[in-house]
Design a protein around this motif. Structure first.
Motif, PDB file in Angstrom:
ATOM      1  N   ASN A 136      -4.537   4.776   2.890  1.00 55.20           N
ATOM      2  CA  ASN A 136      -3.885   3.940   1.877  1.00 55.20           C
ATOM      3  C   ASN A 136      -3.466   4.739   0.649  1.00 55.20           C
ATOM      4  OD1 ASN A 136      -4.052   1.654   3.523  1.00 55.20           O
ATOM      5  ND2 ASN A 136      -6.145   1.219   2.867  1.00 55.20           N
ATOM      6  N   ASP A 137      -3.935   4.335  -0.532  1.00 60.62           N
ATOM      7  CA  ASP A 137      -3.548   5.046  -1.757  1.00 60.62           C
ATOM      8  C   ASP A 137      -4.733   5.798  -2.355  1.00 60.62           C
ATOM      9  OD1 ASP A 137      -4.905   2.721  -2.465  1.00 60.62           O
ATOM     10  OD2 ASP A 137      -3.803   2.480  -4.347  1.00 60.62           O
ATOM     11  N   LEU A 174       0.820  -1.208   0.000  1.00 59.92           N
ATOM     12  CA  LEU A 174       0.000   0.000   0.000  1.00 59.92           C
ATOM     13  C   LEU A 174       0.860   1.265   0.000  1.00 59.92           C
ATOM     14  CD1 LEU A 174      -2.703  -1.225   2.521  1.00 59.92           C
ATOM     15  CD2 LEU A 174      -3.113  -0.612   0.124  1.00 59.92           C
ATOM     16  N   ALA A 203      -1.557   3.658   6.312  1.00 56.56           N
ATOM     17  CA  ALA A 203      -1.638   2.473   5.447  1.00 56.56           C
ATOM     18  C   ALA A 203      -2.003   1.269   6.313  1.00 56.56           C
ATOM     19  CB  ALA A 203      -0.306   2.219   4.742  1.00 56.56           C
ATOM     20  N   ASP A 204      -2.897   0.444   5.821  1.00 53.74           N
ATOM     21  CA  ASP A 204      -3.307  -0.740   6.567  1.00 53.74           C
ATOM     22  C   ASP A 204      -2.119  -1.675   6.774  1.00 53.74           C
ATOM     23  OD1 ASP A 204      -6.108  -0.759   7.386  1.00 53.74           O
ATOM     24  OD2 ASP A 204      -6.536  -0.475   5.251  1.00 53.74           O
TER      25      ASP A 204
END
Length: 337
Positions: free
Chosen positions: A319-320, A75, A287-288
């Motif tokens: 995330n993204d 990610l 981010a995860d």
């Protein structure tokens, strides 16, 4: 020439005890993570923790591992690949622990002629075990390998309007079709002594329920205050009443007094209080990762349901997401002007 280095936490190379052990050794032997004298830290980590923890952690990582690799690494790279084309300066991505390491990121920039670097720790909130260790490690590498480089850094962005809006929009999108009873903001925990150590006034932080709401220069470096401030700002944007949300802290280790209330304890009590549909957001992470995907989305969900809960939603990290990537690129471009 200016350039930027984005830095996240890092991950083992694979979800196996063989690869998890050196990763945990690097992480836990960091003096900003377990902040005790070296010999005691080595005894705790190498004499006790690493005897059993690699197997347990490897099992947890194996539950969340993707075909492409560690979710946090994948990610982070996806986010970076979206940010990079929007920048007017060279950029690289590194991890504090594991690979790609900070040296390789700085070398990549140096090879492109970069002499002035914006360090971008991908942590919204300031803490010894996140922001400080990233900046200290980067400085250590600079002195040894790139003495002519100059550094600037992105400070904690827990209250920046763009970040708050991105986080609020992400939560709103996840909750659009979910009729929740309660929204829990679960932040990564810290030993209480870390809060006191980062108090630049040496007297403000008492962790008594009131100091975080009393104006002080200490707030610029107070993780606890910043977590509560993020929650306040996001819930104001979303219009969520106070009785509908709460704040907890997760991922504590045994042996120390950590920030309270504890996420697992509070979640397990919620069904008995009439909270049957729970949504959990984890704003300490952009981010995860293991702490969001295994600890919250799997383990906490299972325990919530075992205690009588009916529905559980783990809100994904930024995330993204396109808006978040745009925010990151805007901040970097503003610095580069």
């Amino acid at each position: 020439m200016k350039g930027t280095l984005l830095i996240n936490l890092g991950s083992p190379e694979s979800p196996t005890p063989k690869d998890v052990k050196p990763y945990l050794d690097e992480f836990l032997m960091d003096k900003y993570v377990i902040d005790v004298p070296f010999l005691l830290r080595a005894l705790l980590v190498r004499g006790i923790i690493l005897r059993k923890r690699p197997e347990d952690s490897a099992e947890a990582y194996s539950k969340i591992w993707w075909e492409e690799g560690s979710p946090l690494i994948v990610l982070s790279k996806r986010m970076f690949e979206k940010v990079k084309p929007q920048l007017g300066i060279p950029a690289a991505l590194s991890m504090r622990y594991g690979n790609p390491d900070i040296y390789s990121g700085l070398k990549e920039l140096a090879d492109k002629g970069v002499t002035e670097v914006l360090l971008f720790p991908l942590y919204p909130h300031h803490a010894m075990s996140s922001t400080v260790t990233v900046l200290e490690k980067a400085e250590e590498v600079r002195k040894k390998h790139f003495p002519n480089m100059k550094f600037s850094s992105v400070p904690a962005f827990y209250n920046k309007p763009d970040y708050i809006q991105n986080l609020a929009d992400s939560i709103k999108s996840s909750l659009a079709t979910y009729d929740y009873d309660h929204l829990l903001f679960s932040y990564h925990g810290l030993p209480e002594r870390h809060i006191r150590k980062t108090d630049i006034t040496k007297s403000h932080c008492k962790i008594d329920g009131s100091c975080c709401n009393t104006l002080s220069p200490a707030h610029a470096f107070c993780y606890r205050h910043q977590c509560y401030e993020t929650t306040k700002l996001v819930t104001e944007v979303l219009g969520i009443p106070k009785e509908k949300y709460s704040v907890t802290f997760q991922s504590r280790l045994a042996g120390d007094k950590w920030l309270e209330p504890y996420t697992d304890v509070e979640i397990n009590k919620m069904p008995a209080k009439g909270i049957k549909k729970l949504a959990v957001v984890t704003p300490a992470f952009v981010a995860d990762c293991l702490e969001t995907l295994e600890e919250i989305a799997m383990r906490a969900k299972e325990e919530f349901e075992e205690n009588g809960g009916e529905e559980f939603l783990a809100v994904p990290c930024l995330n993204d997401g396109d808006d978040w990537c745009k925010t990151v690129s805007n901040w970097i471009n503003d610095w580069a002007k």
